[in-house]
Design a protein around this motif. Structure first.
Motif, PDB file in Angstrom:
ATOM      1  N   ASP A 190       8.427  -3.985  26.496  1.00 50.11           N
ATOM      2  CA  ASP A 190       9.338  -3.320  25.559  1.00 50.11           C
ATOM      3  C   ASP A 190       8.679  -2.084  24.949  1.00 50.11           C
ATOM      4  OD1 ASP A 190      11.281  -5.240  26.017  1.00 50.11           O
ATOM      5  OD2 ASP A 190      10.924  -6.315  24.131  1.00 50.11           O
ATOM      6  N   LYS A 191       7.419  -2.222  24.542  1.00 55.62           N
ATOM      7  CA  LYS A 191       6.709  -1.097  23.926  1.00 55.62           C
ATOM      8  C   LYS A 191       6.426   0.007  24.932  1.00 55.62           C
ATOM      9  CE  LYS A 191       4.723  -3.811  20.244  1.00 55.62           C
ATOM     10  NZ  LYS A 191       3.525  -4.380  19.644  1.00 55.62           N
ATOM     11  N   LEU A 192       6.101  -0.358  26.164  1.00 52.29           N
ATOM     12  CA  LEU A 192       5.878   0.628  27.212  1.00 52.29           C
ATOM     13  C   LEU A 192       7.149   1.427  27.466  1.00 52.29           C
ATOM     14  CD1 LEU A 192       4.142   1.867  29.508  1.00 52.29           C
ATOM     15  CD2 LEU A 192       5.000   0.028  30.966  1.00 52.29           C
ATOM     16  N   VAL A 193       8.263   0.741  27.584  1.00 51.70           N
ATOM     17  CA  VAL A 193       9.541   1.411  27.833  1.00 51.70           C
ATOM     18  C   VAL A 193       9.924   2.285  26.637  1.00 51.70           C
ATOM     19  CG1 VAL A 193      12.019   1.035  28.194  1.00 51.70           C
ATOM     20  CG2 VAL A 193      10.346  -0.273  29.506  1.00 51.70           C
TER      21      VAL A 193
ATOM     22  N   SER B  15      -0.433  -9.898  34.451  1.00 50.60           N
ATOM     23  CA  SER B  15       0.933 -10.036  33.952  1.00 50.60           C
ATOM     24  C   SER B  15       1.118  -9.113  32.758  1.00 50.60           C
ATOM     25  CB  SER B  15       1.224 -11.484  33.555  1.00 50.60           C
ATOM     26  OG  SER B  15       0.410 -11.863  32.474  1.00 50.60           O
ATOM     27  N   ILE B  16       2.341  -8.685  32.563  1.00 47.67           N
ATOM     28  CA  ILE B  16       2.695  -7.837  31.428  1.00 47.67           C
ATOM     29  C   ILE B  16       3.646  -8.647  30.567  1.00 47.67           C
ATOM     30  CG2 ILE B  16       3.750  -5.668  30.710  1.00 47.67           C
ATOM     31  CD1 ILE B  16       3.130  -4.564  33.488  1.00 47.67           C
ATOM     32  N   SER B  17       3.290  -8.862  29.308  1.00 50.86           N
ATOM     33  CA  SER B  17       4.147  -9.657  28.433  1.00 50.86           C
ATOM     34  C   SER B  17       5.440  -8.895  28.138  1.00 50.86           C
ATOM     35  CB  SER B  17       3.432  -9.988  27.125  1.00 50.86           C
ATOM     36  OG  SER B  17       3.304  -8.829  26.326  1.00 50.86           O
ATOM     37  N   ALA B  18       6.449  -9.617  27.724  1.00 49.09           N
ATOM     38  CA  ALA B  18       7.749  -9.005  27.426  1.00 49.09           C
ATOM     39  C   ALA B  18       7.614  -7.977  26.301  1.00 49.09           C
ATOM     40  CB  ALA B  18       8.762 -10.080  27.052  1.00 49.09           C
ATOM     41  N   GLY B  19       6.822  -8.310  25.283  1.00 48.63           N
ATOM     42  CA  GLY B  19       6.629  -7.381  24.166  1.00 48.63           C
ATOM     43  C   GLY B  19       5.939  -6.103  24.601  1.00 48.63           C
TER      44      GLY B  19
ATOM     45  N   ARG C 170      14.286   2.186  19.954  1.00 48.19           N
ATOM     46  CA  ARG C 170      14.348   0.739  20.171  1.00 48.19           C
ATOM     47  C   ARG C 170      14.647   0.513  21.646  1.00 48.19           C
ATOM     48  NH1 ARG C 170      17.743   1.242  15.808  1.00 48.19           N
ATOM     49  NH2 ARG C 170      19.509   0.498  17.005  1.00 48.19           N
ATOM     50  N   ALA C 171      13.870  -0.382  22.258  1.00 52.25           N
ATOM     51  CA  ALA C 171      14.043  -0.645  23.684  1.00 52.25           C
ATOM     52  C   ALA C 171      14.083  -2.140  23.935  1.00 52.25           C
ATOM     53  CB  ALA C 171      12.902  -0.011  24.478  1.00 52.25           C
ATOM     54  N   GLY C 172      14.930  -2.534  24.833  1.00 54.48           N
ATOM     55  CA  GLY C 172      14.999  -3.919  25.284  1.00 54.48           C
ATOM     56  C   GLY C 172      14.938  -3.943  26.799  1.00 54.48           C
ATOM     57  N   VAL C 173      14.136  -4.847  27.331  1.00 54.10           N
ATOM     58  CA  VAL C 173      13.962  -4.947  28.780  1.00 54.10           C
ATOM     59  C   VAL C 173      14.382  -6.343  29.214  1.00 54.10           C
ATOM     60  CG1 VAL C 173      12.320  -4.789  30.678  1.00 54.10           C
ATOM     61  CG2 VAL C 173      12.052  -3.312  28.683  1.00 54.10           C
ATOM     62  N   HIS C 174      15.193  -6.407  30.258  1.00 56.14           N
ATOM     63  CA  HIS C 174      15.703  -7.682  30.757  1.00 56.14           C
ATOM     64  C   HIS C 174      15.597  -7.712  32.272  1.00 56.14           C
ATOM     65  CE1 HIS C 174      17.367  -8.036  26.733  1.00 56.14           C
ATOM     66  NE2 HIS C 174      17.860  -6.824  26.898  1.00 56.14           N
ATOM     67  N   ASP C 175      15.541  -8.908  32.821  1.00 53.44           N
ATOM     68  CA  ASP C 175      15.546  -9.083  34.265  1.00 53.44           C
ATOM     69  C   ASP C 175      16.993  -9.172  34.733  1.00 53.44           C
ATOM     70  OD1 ASP C 175      14.445 -11.711  36.542  1.00 53.44           O
ATOM     71  OD2 ASP C 175      14.949  -9.637  36.907  1.00 53.44           O
ATOM     72  N   GLN C 176      17.331  -8.366  35.721  1.00 57.64           N
ATOM     73  CA  GLN C 176      18.680  -8.383  36.270  1.00 57.64           C
ATOM     74  C   GLN C 176      18.576  -8.517  37.783  1.00 57.64           C
ATOM     75  OE1 GLN C 176      20.913  -4.729  35.860  1.00 57.64           O
ATOM     76  NE2 GLN C 176      22.835  -5.850  35.764  1.00 57.64           N
ATOM     77  N   SER C 177      18.601  -9.736  38.257  1.00 54.90           N
ATOM     78  CA  SER C 177      18.518 -10.035  39.693  1.00 54.90           C
ATOM     79  C   SER C 177      17.279  -9.411  40.336  1.00 54.90           C
ATOM     80  CB  SER C 177      19.769  -9.545  40.417  1.00 54.90           C
ATOM     81  OG  SER C 177      20.923 -10.128  39.858  1.00 54.90           O
ATOM     82  N   GLY C 178      16.141  -9.554  39.674  1.00 50.82           N
ATOM     83  CA  GLY C 178      14.882  -9.052  40.214  1.00 50.82           C
ATOM     84  C   GLY C 178      14.579  -7.604  39.897  1.00 50.82           C
ATOM     85  N   GLN C 179      15.489  -6.925  39.242  1.00 52.53           N
ATOM     86  CA  GLN C 179      15.256  -5.549  38.825  1.00 52.53           C
ATOM     87  C   GLN C 179      15.223  -5.482  37.311  1.00 52.53           C
ATOM     88  OE1 GLN C 179      18.448  -3.327  40.671  1.00 52.53           O
ATOM     89  NE2 GLN C 179      17.140  -2.812  42.410  1.00 52.53           N
ATOM     90  N   VAL C 180      14.636  -4.420  36.803  1.00 51.99           N
ATOM     91  CA  VAL C 180      14.545  -4.228  35.360  1.00 51.99           C
ATOM     92  C   VAL C 180      15.837  -3.596  34.857  1.00 51.99           C
ATOM     93  CG1 VAL C 180      13.314  -2.995  33.536  1.00 51.99           C
ATOM     94  CG2 VAL C 180      12.045  -3.995  35.428  1.00 51.99           C
ATOM     95  N   SER C 181      16.374  -4.157  33.794  1.00 56.46           N
ATOM     96  CA  SER C 181      17.523  -3.597  33.100  1.00 56.46           C
ATOM     97  C   SER C 181      17.043  -3.189  31.707  1.00 56.46           C
ATOM     98  CB  SER C 181      18.633  -4.637  33.003  1.00 56.46           C
ATOM     99  OG  SER C 181      19.691  -4.160  32.210  1.00 56.46           O
TER     100      SER C 181
ATOM    101  N   GLY D 249       5.361  -0.239  37.916  1.00 62.17           N
ATOM    102  CA  GLY D 249       5.573  -0.665  39.288  1.00 62.17           C
ATOM    103  C   GLY D 249       6.807  -1.523  39.465  1.00 62.17           C
ATOM    104  N   SER D 250       7.749  -1.403  38.552  1.00 65.07           N
ATOM    105  CA  SER D 250       8.971  -2.208  38.594  1.00 65.07           C
ATOM    106  C   SER D 250      10.147  -1.371  39.074  1.00 65.07           C
ATOM    107  CB  SER D 250       9.298  -2.744  37.200  1.00 65.07           C
ATOM    108  OG  SER D 250       8.264  -3.567  36.741  1.00 65.07           O
ATOM    109  N   THR D 251      11.064  -2.004  39.778  1.00 61.15           N
ATOM    110  CA  THR D 251      12.279  -1.347  40.222  1.00 61.15           C
ATOM    111  C   THR D 251      13.315  -1.442  39.105  1.00 61.15           C
ATOM    112  OG1 THR D 251      11.814  -1.997  42.493  1.00 61.15           O
ATOM    113  CG2 THR D 251      14.063  -1.293  42.006  1.00 61.15           C
ATOM    114  N   VAL D 252      13.894  -0.310  38.750  1.00 64.14           N
ATOM    115  CA  VAL D 252      14.856  -0.260  37.654  1.00 64.14           C
ATOM    116  C   VAL D 252      16.262  -0.251  38.226  1.00 64.14           C
ATOM    117  CG1 VAL D 252      15.633   1.054  35.650  1.00 64.14           C
ATOM    118  CG2 VAL D 252      13.203   0.989  36.230  1.00 64.14           C
ATOM    119  N   GLY D 253      17.066  -1.184  37.772  1.00 61.96           N
ATOM    120  CA  GLY D 253      18.440  -1.268  38.236  1.00 61.96           C
ATOM    121  C   GLY D 253      19.429  -0.590  37.316  1.00 61.96           C
ATOM    122  N   ARG D 254      19.084  -0.541  36.013  1.00 61.59           N
ATOM    123  CA  ARG D 254      20.051  -0.028  35.044  1.00 61.59           C
ATOM    124  C   ARG D 254      19.325   0.434  33.788  1.00 61.59           C
ATOM    125  NH1 ARG D 254      25.498  -1.666  34.310  1.00 61.59           N
ATOM    126  NH2 ARG D 254      26.164  -1.037  32.255  1.00 61.59           N
ATOM    127  N   VAL D 255      19.785   1.568  33.225  1.00 59.70           N
ATOM    128  CA  VAL D 255      19.282   2.051  31.938  1.00 59.70           C
ATOM    129  C   VAL D 255      20.493   2.426  31.098  1.00 59.70           C
ATOM    130  CG1 VAL D 255      17.898   3.773  30.722  1.00 59.70           C
ATOM    131  CG2 VAL D 255      17.144   2.938  32.964  1.00 59.70           C
TER     132      VAL D 255
END
Length: 137
Positions: free
Chosen positions: A36-39, A29-33, A55-66, A112-118
């Motif tokens: 954020d640092k990876l992004v 698993s990859i922690s939220a923090g 500064r980066a924030g990562v959120h889940d948006q219907s199974g994709q990364v926002s 390995g995550s699908t990105v929906g929005r940046v």
């Protein structure tokens, strides 16, 4: 090492069965923090700015990364452009689109995550120091 893995002159040789990576029970698993640092690191590279300014924030948006990014805009000094009328990288919108694409690709490859929005927000101006050009930071 088993007796069957040594070849001529002591070089290890593996059979086709042993060349596949072994699967182990468990999970990763990859922690939220960490995400954020990876992004933020991917964005710093994509926009060519110091990591401390991103500064980066990562959120889940219907199974994709926002992703929400706040980065400074890189501007070269007019003297560096040698009187050329080009803007060294395109318009602000072209730079954002290029950075957005690089961030998306980096996340998909590394996490390995699908990105929906940046979303990109330019928060200031970063003028690279010409004395440090070509140096590893």
């Amino acid at each position: 090492m088993s007796a069957g893995t040594l070849g001529i002159k002591g070089v290890a040789q593996e059979s086709a069965v042993h060349s596949r990576p072994r699967m182990r029970a468990g999970y990763t698993s990859i922690s939220a923090g960490t995400m954020d640092k990876l992004v933020a690191a991917i964005a710093a590279d994509a926009f060519n700015v110091p990591l401390k300014d991103v500064r980066a924030g990562v959120h889940d948006q219907s199974g994709q990364v926002s992703v929400s990014l706040a980065v400074p805009l890189v501007l070269r000094l007019a003297a560096e452009l040698n009187g050329r009328s080009e803007t060294n990288g395109g318009t602000v919108f072209e730079r954002a689109a290029s950075g957005r694409q690089r961030v998306t690709q980096g996340i998909e490859v590394l996490a390995g995550s699908t990105v929906g929005r940046v979303d990109v927000r330019f928060t200031g101006i970063h003028e690279p120091d010409p004395r440090n050009a070509g140096r590893v930071q």
